[in-house]
Design a protein around this motif. Sequence first.
Motif, mmCIF file in Angstrom:
data_model
loop_
_atom_site.group_PDB
_atom_site.id
_atom_site.type_symbol
_atom_site.label_atom_id
_atom_site.label_comp_id
_atom_site.label_asym_id
_atom_site.label_seq_id
_atom_site.Cartn_x
_atom_site.Cartn_y
_atom_site.Cartn_z
ATOM 1 N N UNK A 197 23.714 96.949 -38.676
ATOM 2 C CA UNK A 197 23.638 98.224 -39.398
ATOM 3 C C UNK A 197 22.187 98.552 -39.767
ATOM 4 N N UNK A 198 21.452 97.571 -40.270
ATOM 5 C CA UNK A 198 20.055 97.791 -40.656
ATOM 6 C C UNK A 198 19.194 98.117 -39.434
ATOM 7 N N UNK A 199 19.489 97.472 -38.325
ATOM 8 C CA UNK A 199 18.733 97.774 -37.108
ATOM 9 C C UNK A 199 18.950 99.219 -36.671
ATOM 10 N N UNK A 209 16.102 102.222 -36.560
ATOM 11 C CA UNK A 209 15.880 103.010 -35.352
ATOM 12 C C UNK A 209 15.916 104.505 -35.679
ATOM 13 N N UNK A 210 16.816 104.932 -36.586
ATOM 14 C CA UNK A 210 16.913 106.334 -36.979
ATOM 15 C C UNK A 210 15.657 106.790 -37.717
ATOM 16 N N UNK A 245 19.896 115.341 -37.208
ATOM 17 C CA UNK A 245 21.154 115.860 -37.757
ATOM 18 C C UNK A 245 21.566 115.099 -39.020
ATOM 19 N N UNK A 246 22.044 115.846 -40.000
ATOM 20 C CA UNK A 246 22.472 115.210 -41.249
ATOM 21 C C UNK A 246 23.670 114.309 -41.036
ATOM 22 N N UNK A 276 26.440 109.036 -41.470
ATOM 23 C CA UNK A 276 27.127 107.915 -40.830
ATOM 24 C C UNK A 276 26.443 106.589 -41.152
ATOM 25 N N UNK A 277 25.112 106.579 -41.063
ATOM 26 C CA UNK A 277 24.403 105.315 -41.308
ATOM 27 C C UNK A 277 24.460 104.955 -42.789
#
Length: 631
Positions: free
Chosen positions: A70-72, A76-77, A95-96, A101-102
């Motif tokens: 998840x952190x990776x 990346x985002x 995009x929001x 999602x993250x």
Amino acid sequence: MAEGMKQMLAKPIQLADQLSKWAGDAPANKQDFLELKGRADKLAALLRQAARTELYERPARRIMDDTEQVLSKALALVAKSRKQGLVHRLFAITPSAAFSKIATQIDNSISDVSWLIRVSAPPADDDDGGGMFYGLCPIAQNEPILTLIWSNIATLHTGHMDARSEAAASLASLARDNHHFAKRIIEEEGIPPLLRLLKEGKTEEGQENAACALGLLGRDPESVDRLVAAGASLAFAKVLKDGPMKVQAVVAWAVAELTANSDSKCQDVFAQNNIVRLLVGHLAFETVEEHSKYSVPSKTLSIHSFVLANKLAATSPSTLVDGPEMAPLRHPERGQSKTNQFHTVVQSTVASAKIGKDAHSQSSSNASLPWKPQQHSRAREMEDPSTKAYLKTMAAKALWQLTKGNADICKSITESRALLCFAVLLEKSTGDVRYYSAMALMEIARVAEHNADLRRSAFKPNSPASKAVIEQFLQIVDKGEFTDLLIPSVTALGCLSRTFRATETRIIGPLVRLLDDKATVVMREAVVALTKFACTGNYLHVSHSQAIIDSGGARHLVQLVYLGEQVQLEALILLCYIAKHVPDSQELADAEVLNTLSWAYKQSHLVQDERVDELLPEAKSRLELYQARKL
């Protein structure tokens, strides 16, 4: 904390710190990045707290792997926004939905790590002692039962005794309900804490629940192997030697369950850890005198010892058996001459063993005991009668399973007083303990059928214990009542056919009478047993074949060959043996056995069997040689 766990936590902490830094440096002070930074800081703090906690490793590894992924993705985002130039940042908006999602995934990781900390180190002032359920774990949302399994196993590690007992009971319930749940409990390392609770538990209830759970986990050979490898046999032996009687009963049941669901390796491991001897000791408790001193008398006893043993049996019967429970049994239908026969056998065996014990030094005698009688005898005698009965029942069940196909264990059991104990239980007891005793004796007889050494040592014609066992089987078969004891009794007599002398004429008749039984399974077992008497491999096959004829067996067998359906093939094989060995019998001629064999010779479904193909032509030709064919 183990070094491996520290290394496992190091990378998620570094990734959380990096995410917090990058999100804080994001351009245009976007609200999405600020919220992301807050979540990263909270997750980093929880990860550092986890690093200071002794974590439950199985869920910890899965949670940390998921958190790292998840952190990776979050990094990346954020990195995608950091690398864009000014013009790109003005016109290319992330995009929001991606941030939403993250953010949800990071929230789930926060919940997972919080849950992991709670189950690994519950608050000391928790009224529930850590509790058995710490809420749902998001990482296991697709398999909610996994959260319950983790929670209970964690409670076994960290909860107080009452909570651990409840956790063991919960795991036992899960394992009982579903085979898959049992496998998952094993995979999630539930065996070690259950074994620890069984060995070190301070309450009987906790130990009982742990033993029950362990017995239910061994549903297949692979699972049993995992239990044995984890040290289950050592824990069972410890409890069977020193534990409370209620816990010993559940452990004996667990031994039976694991043995029934495993291969022969499990039997050997249990035997090596003295479990067989301990079970025999529990079986013998209050069954025969000096129950804990069941070692085999010396083979070098003098003639004087045997004479003295017989004298004791004849003159002092009341001193050889514990209490009124062993008073002589009377069977009015058998007449006064046989009233005390079985009781005399018991007395003789006990007296012989007592003389044998006196021939040894006291130190060598004590070395053979499964426990020290002086330490536990009084407490055991004061135990509730229902608990004693249940322990005896489960010990018999465990010994039944342990004897299956294992010559070494059968020899160990027959060298003790177990044969005598089983005979007494067949005579005196009722219900399950009687059934398990019969099944154990049947399994020993099955092994003895193919093991000459065991036959000679355990079932000698002059052995008092062997006589007691045979007497009980004969009484059951002679009654002919279709109970749970009839089939094992018939099977055992057939397996022991080679041990009977020509002068033993009581056995064939009752078996032949069962050929006219209404139950197909009874008739089939009787035919199979009689075949072992009449087959060529039996040294007394001619005498036994004639005895079958004299008891009216030919007429019954002819009927079964024609109409027996499920018994037809076995009846034909037995009839072939009889015709082959006693071809000149007038009874066979009167029963028209030759016509029956000639008819069977034309039935393709019968002659396809290899045994029939080998026996039928020879039996038919011998009958034709000695008898005129009746058309």
